[in-house]
Design a protein around this motif. Sequence first.
Motif, PDB file in Angstrom:
ATOM      1  N   GLN A  96     -24.580 -55.509 -26.354  1.00  0.00           N
ATOM      2  CA  GLN A  96     -24.629 -54.120 -25.897  1.00  0.00           C
ATOM      3  C   GLN A  96     -25.074 -53.180 -27.017  1.00  0.00           C
ATOM      4  O   GLN A  96     -25.873 -52.257 -26.798  1.00  0.00           O
ATOM      5  N   TRP A  97     -24.581 -53.430 -28.223  1.00  0.00           N
ATOM      6  CA  TRP A  97     -24.980 -52.602 -29.359  1.00  0.00           C
ATOM      7  C   TRP A  97     -26.458 -52.831 -29.694  1.00  0.00           C
ATOM      8  O   TRP A  97     -27.199 -51.877 -29.954  1.00  0.00           O
ATOM      9  N   LEU A  98     -26.899 -54.085 -29.670  1.00  0.00           N
ATOM     10  CA  LEU A  98     -28.298 -54.383 -29.919  1.00  0.00           C
ATOM     11  C   LEU A  98     -29.200 -53.652 -28.922  1.00  0.00           C
ATOM     12  O   LEU A  98     -30.239 -53.093 -29.296  1.00  0.00           O
ATOM     13  N   ALA A  99     -28.797 -53.657 -27.659  1.00  0.00           N
ATOM     14  CA  ALA A  99     -29.595 -53.001 -26.623  1.00  0.00           C
ATOM     15  C   ALA A  99     -29.660 -51.495 -26.848  1.00  0.00           C
ATOM     16  O   ALA A  99     -30.720 -50.875 -26.686  1.00  0.00           O
ATOM     17  N   LYS A 100     -28.540 -50.894 -27.256  1.00  0.00           N
ATOM     18  CA  LYS A 100     -28.534 -49.449 -27.468  1.00  0.00           C
ATOM     19  C   LYS A 100     -29.385 -49.068 -28.667  1.00  0.00           C
ATOM     20  O   LYS A 100     -30.126 -48.072 -28.629  1.00  0.00           O
ATOM     21  N   VAL A 101     -29.276 -49.833 -29.752  1.00  0.00           N
ATOM     22  CA  VAL A 101     -30.062 -49.536 -30.943  1.00  0.00           C
ATOM     23  C   VAL A 101     -31.556 -49.627 -30.634  1.00  0.00           C
ATOM     24  O   VAL A 101     -32.346 -48.784 -31.063  1.00  0.00           O
ATOM     25  N   HIS A 102     -31.940 -50.630 -29.861  1.00  0.00           N
ATOM     26  CA  HIS A 102     -33.342 -50.748 -29.477  1.00  0.00           C
ATOM     27  C   HIS A 102     -33.757 -49.617 -28.537  1.00  0.00           C
ATOM     28  O   HIS A 102     -34.886 -49.120 -28.624  1.00  0.00           O
ATOM     29  N   ALA A 103     -32.858 -49.211 -27.662  1.00  0.00           N
ATOM     30  CA  ALA A 103     -33.178 -48.127 -26.728  1.00  0.00           C
ATOM     31  C   ALA A 103     -33.470 -46.830 -27.467  1.00  0.00           C
ATOM     32  O   ALA A 103     -34.395 -46.094 -27.120  1.00  0.00           O
ATOM     33  N   VAL A 104     -32.683 -46.548 -28.503  1.00  0.00           N
ATOM     34  CA  VAL A 104     -32.857 -45.299 -29.251  1.00  0.00           C
ATOM     35  C   VAL A 104     -33.997 -45.403 -30.256  1.00  0.00           C
ATOM     36  O   VAL A 104     -34.830 -44.495 -30.371  1.00  0.00           O
ATOM     37  N   ARG A 150     -32.871 -53.349 -38.222  1.00  0.00           N
ATOM     38  CA  ARG A 150     -34.122 -53.921 -38.719  1.00  0.00           C
ATOM     39  C   ARG A 150     -35.062 -54.270 -37.560  1.00  0.00           C
ATOM     40  O   ARG A 150     -36.250 -53.929 -37.570  1.00  0.00           O
ATOM     41  N   ALA A 151     -34.517 -54.983 -36.573  1.00  0.00           N
ATOM     42  CA  ALA A 151     -35.356 -55.454 -35.469  1.00  0.00           C
ATOM     43  C   ALA A 151     -35.895 -54.296 -34.637  1.00  0.00           C
ATOM     44  O   ALA A 151     -37.047 -54.322 -34.195  1.00  0.00           O
ATOM     45  N   SER A 152     -35.071 -53.258 -34.434  1.00  0.00           N
ATOM     46  CA  SER A 152     -35.519 -52.127 -33.617  1.00  0.00           C
ATOM     47  C   SER A 152     -36.599 -51.320 -34.333  1.00  0.00           C
ATOM     48  O   SER A 152     -37.546 -50.827 -33.701  1.00  0.00           O
ATOM     49  N   LYS A 153     -36.490 -51.197 -35.651  1.00  0.00           N
ATOM     50  CA  LYS A 153     -37.523 -50.487 -36.400  1.00  0.00           C
ATOM     51  C   LYS A 153     -38.798 -51.331 -36.501  1.00  0.00           C
ATOM     52  O   LYS A 153     -39.912 -50.786 -36.491  1.00  0.00           O
ATOM     53  N   ALA A 154     -38.651 -52.657 -36.578  1.00  0.00           N
ATOM     54  CA  ALA A 154     -39.827 -53.520 -36.544  1.00  0.00           C
ATOM     55  C   ALA A 154     -40.529 -53.389 -35.195  1.00  0.00           C
ATOM     56  O   ALA A 154     -41.766 -53.363 -35.114  1.00  0.00           O
TER      57      ALA A 154
END
Length: 236
Positions: A96-104, A150-154
Amino acid sequence: MSAAGKTSAVVIGASGGIGGAFEAALIEEGVFDVVHGFARSRTGAQHLDLLDEASIAVAAARVAEGPAPSLVIVATGLLHEGDRGPEKSLGDLDPQWLAKVHAVNAIGPVLVAKHFLPIMPRGGRAVFAALSARVGSIADNRLGGWYGYRASKAALNMMVRNLAIEEHRRNSRAIVVALHPGTVDTGLSGPFQGNVPPGRLFDRDRAALQLLDVIEGLKVTDSGGLFDFEGKEIPF
């Protein structure tokens, strides 16, 4: 430049540390006839929530009334929230946290591009810039950890490269870039400032001015890249 000879700039995330500094600097410099500031915490015509595409579309429609924006800056980001912070190891991963970080950090900025790039000028210099981070560079990753950030910024960096290619077909002088501001004294970096070397923690106003200088110096051939606060390109 619009048909009326006027221009506007847009700052998404204008209630944040760097975003607010961007907005203030652009207003003070007076280069643009109109400076639009949007944020989730603002109400009415200045409201924009990256997690709500409808609000992004409404904000873009308002800006489209003119003059056309020749600069759009997405100054948003999510690194920690409440007791949830960047992962130190594999065992800390939470879907859930991974999904939110990617969403933002990745999906939100590209949705801004979806609605704002089409209202930017079809000719002449125009810049769309999104705040990324050096830790989003795969080539530069030597410490590991911080999986989601890291992954969301990549992912954002890849989105920027895609956007640059597509926008070039619409306007050959358009520039779409990701920017790394360094470690800035804001709420986002607050819990992690103890590890910052002396002289490398930047005041938010200084950071905004540095990045505006970088934006001013960008060339069309820079479109699709990731640049730091000194204007140096960071490998993806």
